[in-house]
Design an enzyme around this catalytic site. Structure first.
Site, PDB file in Angstrom:
ATOM      1  N   HIS A   1       2.389   6.438  -6.208  1.00 15.58           N
ATOM      2  CA  HIS A   1       2.111   6.464  -5.076  1.00 15.58           C
ATOM      3  C   HIS A   1       2.741   6.804  -4.265  1.00 15.58           C
ATOM      4  CE1 HIS A   1       0.218   4.967  -1.132  1.00 15.58           C
ATOM      5  NE2 HIS A   1      -0.964   5.675  -1.454  1.00 15.58           N
ATOM      6  N   ARG A   2       2.862   8.305  -3.219  1.00 16.25           N
ATOM      7  CA  ARG A   2       3.726   9.584  -3.198  1.00 16.25           C
ATOM      8  C   ARG A   2       5.264   8.877  -3.043  1.00 16.25           C
ATOM      9  NH1 ARG A   2       1.625   5.816   2.991  1.00 16.25           N
ATOM     10  NH2 ARG A   2      -0.511   5.451   2.080  1.00 16.25           N
TER      11      ARG A   2
ATOM     12  N   GLU B   1       1.451  11.108  -6.582  1.00 16.63           N
ATOM     13  CA  GLU B   1       1.009  11.793  -5.970  1.00 16.63           C
ATOM     14  C   GLU B   1       1.577  11.357  -4.745  1.00 16.63           C
ATOM     15  OE1 GLU B   1      -2.193   9.912  -2.561  1.00 16.63           O
ATOM     16  OE2 GLU B   1       0.060   9.210  -2.840  1.00 16.63           O
TER      17      GLU B   1
ATOM     18  N   ASP C   1       0.547  13.619  -0.446  1.00 15.99           N
ATOM     19  CA  ASP C   1      -0.457  14.273   0.084  1.00 15.99           C
ATOM     20  C   ASP C   1       0.675  15.395   1.416  1.00 15.99           C
ATOM     21  OD1 ASP C   1      -1.964  11.296   0.680  1.00 15.99           O
ATOM     22  OD2 ASP C   1       0.701  11.155   0.901  1.00 15.99           O
TER      23      ASP C   1
ATOM     24  N   HIS D   1       2.127  12.164   5.058  1.00 11.25           N
ATOM     25  CA  HIS D   1       0.873  11.226   4.775  1.00 11.25           C
ATOM     26  C   HIS D   1      -0.022  11.478   6.170  1.00 11.25           C
ATOM     27  CE1 HIS D   1      -1.964   7.799   5.074  1.00 11.25           C
ATOM     28  NE2 HIS D   1      -2.618   7.953   4.048  1.00 11.25           N
TER      29      HIS D   1
ATOM     30  N   GLU E   1      -3.210  15.628  -2.301  1.00 11.54           N
ATOM     31  CA  GLU E   1      -4.713  14.615  -1.508  1.00 11.54           C
ATOM     32  C   GLU E   1      -4.447  15.584  -0.587  1.00 11.54           C
ATOM     33  OE1 GLU E   1      -5.644  11.085   1.088  1.00 11.54           O
ATOM     34  OE2 GLU E   1      -3.920  10.281  -0.167  1.00 11.54           O
TER      35      GLU E   1
ATOM     36  N   LYS F   1      -5.140  15.379   3.132  1.00  8.53           N
ATOM     37  CA  LYS F   1      -5.233  15.071   4.470  1.00  8.53           C
ATOM     38  C   LYS F   1      -5.806  15.734   5.792  1.00  8.53           C
ATOM     39  CE  LYS F   1      -3.149  11.513   4.864  1.00  8.53           C
ATOM     40  NZ  LYS F   1      -4.568  10.224   4.389  1.00  8.53           N
TER      41      LYS F   1
ATOM     42  N   ASP G   1       2.444   1.817  -5.417  1.00 10.06           N
ATOM     43  CA  ASP G   1       3.299   1.626  -5.212  1.00 10.06           C
ATOM     44  C   ASP G   1       4.655   1.573  -5.893  1.00 10.06           C
ATOM     45  OD1 ASP G   1       2.210   3.089  -2.773  1.00 10.06           O
ATOM     46  OD2 ASP G   1       2.431   0.611  -2.101  1.00 10.06           O
TER      47      ASP G   1
END
Length: 247
Positions: A7-8, A34, A36, A49, A109, A111, A229
Site C-alpha cells: 500500500h503506497r 498500490e 495514488d 495520496h 488509484e 484520486k 502497509d
C-alpha cells in the site's frame, strides 16, 4: 494464492508513494504495489495520496495548484527520520517505466473524488498503453463514474471500485460495471461476501490490512489479494499458512 500488494509501496518503513517505497516493496517480495495519482497544475500525472502536499512533503498547497517542476522540488521523505536522502514525488511515467523492468502488478488509484481532474483517466490509460502494461495494471477509485469511464475507454485494463462502506451483493454490482475486482475496506468485509465474490470470478482485495490476525483471516478465506502497509509481515504470514496447510 493471495497476492500481497504494498500500500503506497512499503509504507510501513519507507516514505509513502515514493520510488524508494516501491523498490523496497519489490525487494521484500511483494507481488504488487498500490499507488495514488493526481494531476499537477500543468497536467502531469503525479503519484501522491492527499489533495495537498502538506502531510507528506516539506511544502504547502494543493497538488492541482503546483506545477510538476514545483512538486519535484519538494521532499516526500522528510518525515521519515531514518531517510536522510531527498525523495521526490514521482510521476506516473517514472513508475511505469520502472515497472517494465520487473513483473509487479500495479494498482493505480485515481484520486478524483474531491477534484474531478478533467482528462486524468485518458492520460493514465495513454501512459499504461505506451509502456505496454495493460495486463499488469488494476485501476481503482472511490469515484465509480471514473471506473466506468476507464472501462469504456480501455476494456482491456482491469478495474476495481474501492468501497468504504458495506455494499449489498458487491459481486453483482462489480459485474454490472464490468469490474473484475472489488477493493473493500477490510473492517466492512463479511466472509460471505469474499466467498460469493470469489466464486463469481470477482477478485476481492481488502485494504488496508496490517494486523497479523486479519491477514491470517483473509488469506485463509481465499481473498485474491491483500493491500497492506507491511508486505514483509503479510508475506511471512502467508508462508506460515502455506506451511501449515502442507502438513
Amino acid at each position: 494464492m493471495t497476492l500481497i500488494f504494498a500500500h503506497r509501496g512499503y509504507s510501513a518503513l519507507y516514505p509513502e508513494n515514493t520510488m524508494l517505497a516501491f523498490k523496497e516493496a519489490e525487494k521484500a517480495g511483494a507481488e504488487g504495489i498500490e499507488l495514488d495519482v493526481q494531476l499537477s497544475k500543468d497536467g502531469e500525472v503525479v503519484v501522491i495520496h492527499d489533495e495537498t502536499v502538506d502531510r507528506t512533503t516539506n511544502g504547502k498547497g494543493y497538488v492541482k495548484d503546483l506545477t510538476y517542476a514545483e512538486l519535484k522540488r519538494l521532499n516526500a521523505g522528510f518525515r521519515m527520520k531514518m531517510n536522510l536522502k531527498k525523495e521526490p514525488i514521482p510521476s506516473l511515467r517514472e513508475v511505469l517505466k520502472w515497472l517494465t523492468g520487473n513483473s509487479l502488478i500495479c494498482n493505480i488509484e485515481l484520486k478524483n473524488s474531491i477534484f474531478p481532474y478533467q482528462g486524468m483517466e485518458e492520460k493514465v490509460i495513454e501512459l499504461i498503453r505506451e509502456y505496454r502494461l495493460t495486463e499488469r495494471i488494476i485501476i481503482s477509485s472511490f469515484n465509480h463514474y471514473s471506473i466506468v469511464n476507464c472501462y469504456r475507454r480501455a476494456p482491456e485494463i482491469e478495474t476495481a471500485p474501492l468501497m468504504g462502506q458495506v455494499v449489498y451483493m458487491p459481486w453483482i454490482y462489480a459485474e454490472s460495471i464490468r469490474a473484475k475486482g472489488i477493493h473493500p475496506k477490510y473492517k466492512t468485509l463479511k466472509d460471505e461476501v469474499v466467498k460469493k465474490s470469489e466464486e463469481s470470478g470477482v477478485a476481492v482485495r481488502p485494504y488496508t490490512v496490517n494486523k497479523e490476525k486479519d491477514m491470517v483471516h483473509f488469506i485463509k478465506l481465499g481473498c485474491s489479494g491483500l493491500i497492506t502497509d507491511d508486505p514483509v509481515r503479510a508475506l511471512r504470514v502467508r508462508k506460515q499458512i502455506d506451511k501449515e496447510t502442507k502438513y
